[in-house]
Design an enzyme around this catalytic site. Sequence first.
Site, mmCIF file in Angstrom:
data_model
loop_
_atom_site.group_PDB
_atom_site.id
_atom_site.type_symbol
_atom_site.label_atom_id
_atom_site.label_comp_id
_atom_site.label_asym_id
_atom_site.label_seq_id
_atom_site.Cartn_x
_atom_site.Cartn_y
_atom_site.Cartn_z
ATOM 1 N N ASP A 66 3.639 -6.859 0.433
ATOM 2 C CA ASP A 66 2.285 -6.393 0.710
ATOM 3 C C ASP A 66 1.476 -7.555 1.303
ATOM 4 O O ASP A 66 1.955 -8.688 1.392
ATOM 5 C CB ASP A 66 1.648 -5.845 -0.567
ATOM 6 C CG ASP A 66 0.617 -4.760 -0.286
ATOM 7 O OD1 ASP A 66 0.032 -4.747 0.808
ATOM 8 O OD2 ASP A 66 0.390 -3.914 -1.177
ATOM 9 N N GLU A 69 -8.729 -0.603 -2.487
ATOM 10 C CA GLU A 69 -8.204 -1.479 -3.536
ATOM 11 C C GLU A 69 -9.162 -2.628 -3.812
ATOM 12 O O GLU A 69 -9.817 -3.153 -2.931
ATOM 13 C CB GLU A 69 -6.831 -2.011 -3.131
ATOM 14 C CG GLU A 69 -6.820 -2.769 -1.816
ATOM 15 C CD GLU A 69 -5.416 -3.004 -1.303
ATOM 16 O OE1 GLU A 69 -4.725 -3.865 -1.858
ATOM 17 O OE2 GLU A 69 -5.028 -2.344 -0.336
#
Length: 844
Positions: free
Chosen positions: A326, A523
């Site tokens: 990620d 997020e």
Amino acid sequence: MNSHNHILRRAVLAATLALGASAAIANPAAPVAKPLADWPHITSVVKQDKAMEARIQQIVAGMTLAQKVGQMTQPEIKFSSPEDIRTYYIGSVLNGGGSWPQNNKHASAADWVKLADAYYDASMSTDMKVQIPVIWGIDAMHGNSNMYGATLFPHNIGLGAARNAKLVGEMAKSVAKAVRATGIDWVFAPTLAVVRDDRWGRTYESFSEDPAIVKEYSGVYVKGLQGNLKDDSTVVATAKHFVGDGGTNEGKDRGVNQSTMAEMINIHAQGYYPALQAGVQTVMASFNSWNDVKGVTDHGKMHGSRELLTVALKEKMGFDGLVVSDWNAITEVPGCAEDSCAASINAGVDLVMVPEKWKTFIANTIAQVEKGEIPMARIDDAVTRILRVKLRAGLFDGKKPSQNIYAGKQEALQDRALARKAVRESLVLLKNNGGVLPLARGKKILVVGKSADSMANQSGGWSLTWQGTDNKNSDYPYSDTILTAIQEVAGKDNVTYSETAAGVDVGKFDAVIAVIGETPYAEGDGDIGPAGTLRLSGRHPEDLAVLQAVSGKGKPVVTLLVTGRPLYSNDIFNLSDSAVAAWLPGTEGKGVTDVLFRKADGKVNADFRGKLSFSWPKSACQSPLNVGDANYDPLFKYGYGLSYASKVTVPLLDQSYPEGGCGKSLAVPVYNPTDRFTYALYVTSGGQRVALGADLNAVFNLPTVKVETAQINTQQDAKRLTWTGAAKLEAQAGKAVKLPAYAITDGALQFDAIVSAAPQGKVQIGIETVALDASTVFQQLAGKGKQTVKIPLSCFATRGLALAALSTPFSVAADAPFAATFANIQIVGGAAKDKDALACGDFK
């Protein structure tokens, strides 16, 4: 978590309702027959081909180390040019949320394809023995959601409520075409998180708290995206984030999952088994850690866990595709940095997402291989997997991105009818006292609330920008807000809109529709901290105010909750005759009115079909809350959802809540990822005062300072300032905010900082109008990387600061050249007693 009970009893519990048996769940998924004891071997429908494997082996054998490491590197398009791809043999690029060709938010499909062709041409003109095409990845989260003019579907939480796997597969096929229209061939979806604590800011990216729904959807989603991996209408899919991202303690983004082994494989991994069986070609590692407390096994960060990425995923489950990291996630592995992480590669990451510092990453990785820190066999395995995915996806077939039949076609971005259907099926009717809904046409309607005419609120995060912020209605050219949809079905002359209902005579209308809820986040930013509550009105008091303005006036009030998760809304429900969970519906507001209003002949147009895929809290601190838990007692149970035939009456509800929050933290956020907007950031320079706002891509070049978004702990969590003269950064609220006693007691102003250039003059740190000379402190921090600064509040109080309420809890001012980055600014109770807290004598 009682995972075994959850799985084996879920079907029974799912059909049990908090309010009325008439709202029984439709089509409950079957429970798992027997809990798994270990990671299962999965047989993929995509088989290895001997000729292809031999070809891969031959290509890898002819590559230099630099070429191999280049293939393992994935920079962001803002930081990598086509020439870079040619020079460094780059294997993949990505564009993050809010990143577009030439940084043009309104770039056309043709603009995207032009850049994709440039990257492709560069990758095919290197000095390698065999040219290897570059692959471009994108977060297409609910449609090709980063693309101007694309249809946006409901976020996953709404799809989970729809209980329609076939619909999800059709949506995935549509998304694949829309992505191909932009010349891109890899999608970072589906998200297979099973969210167990709704305080997590990515809750809306999950289909359900129930692994059965995630499991039911994952395979069809992958099949919809990937098809046969060869057609022009297919893309490479990604199962993410492996594993346990939805189960972190307190719902903290990138936090620690404390599940047992049984819970991890039977709850959090359930979506991966059908995805792997369907042939998903890539898996993205998760930011979270896993500490099996009961099993006394701390697996650490997923990005550094060989046990999970190699042993569990690749060996036991048999995954032969590639594992991608990620965004800058390697930085969270102990001993690693943004541009260096042998541990993560050795753990099993094949392709490393290094958005910005990819050049030094390549150099460092080459050196680590040469020093024996990374075995060449591990490098060869990673490149083999990357080539396998590219060959299977047809990238070696000699076609440029522009040669795809959908390339550059704006119409391929559109699938409004399907998205409208998805909205209709996602809506959950929570309350309909007196049968207020459906509404008749031709009546006088008052529409109120901030989200009625806001495509940004309606679409949520991962919409044009990463956080979904800094968007206007005009940024969505093919869309209908809920207000527009109401005006069309009720007749524009019959509809009046007032965001706040100020000065409006409610008695002149037949009904009120209030459209309220959360504002966009993704997020980090969406997390509700441990001291926060699930109370909607606490985070958005304007919603309660507008309901109070229209309720009790003798007219029925219908409330639409536009949210990314279930929230404690008892005060809102008490002021509403009807209430609907509309989730984050995307661009198609008419899907809402299809269900809310009758046909012209008075008959029901479309009934409510949605059923809660997440339990709805009864109290403000009721999280985690999941079906199958011991003492499970929500307001609306998993599977609840009324229809027009339901005869359920929701009584007046207890609307109490703890004034001081849920009381699990001593920190008051000023500017950090969980609460950036309590205090807005402003910069003063050369007589100008500028609000930094929500656009994370914005760069401010002011007379004496440059301000840009940067990273210290997490993606885009910081502000980097480069002073050339006198300028000031400050965090400020519209009015003074009361400081709780727990924060004042031995409290400190605390922030993270990276000083990249020592101050050449005076630097002051201030609260309100009291400032301390921190020049020496910042000189000592220069060149030391991230440092956490803790300044006792007493240092300000002794100089006359009253701590009861603050409107400007942080400022930093310099009068000469200085460069520093600031993040995670907060006031923390007790921090003044920490060993690393500064002394008042450190300031002049």
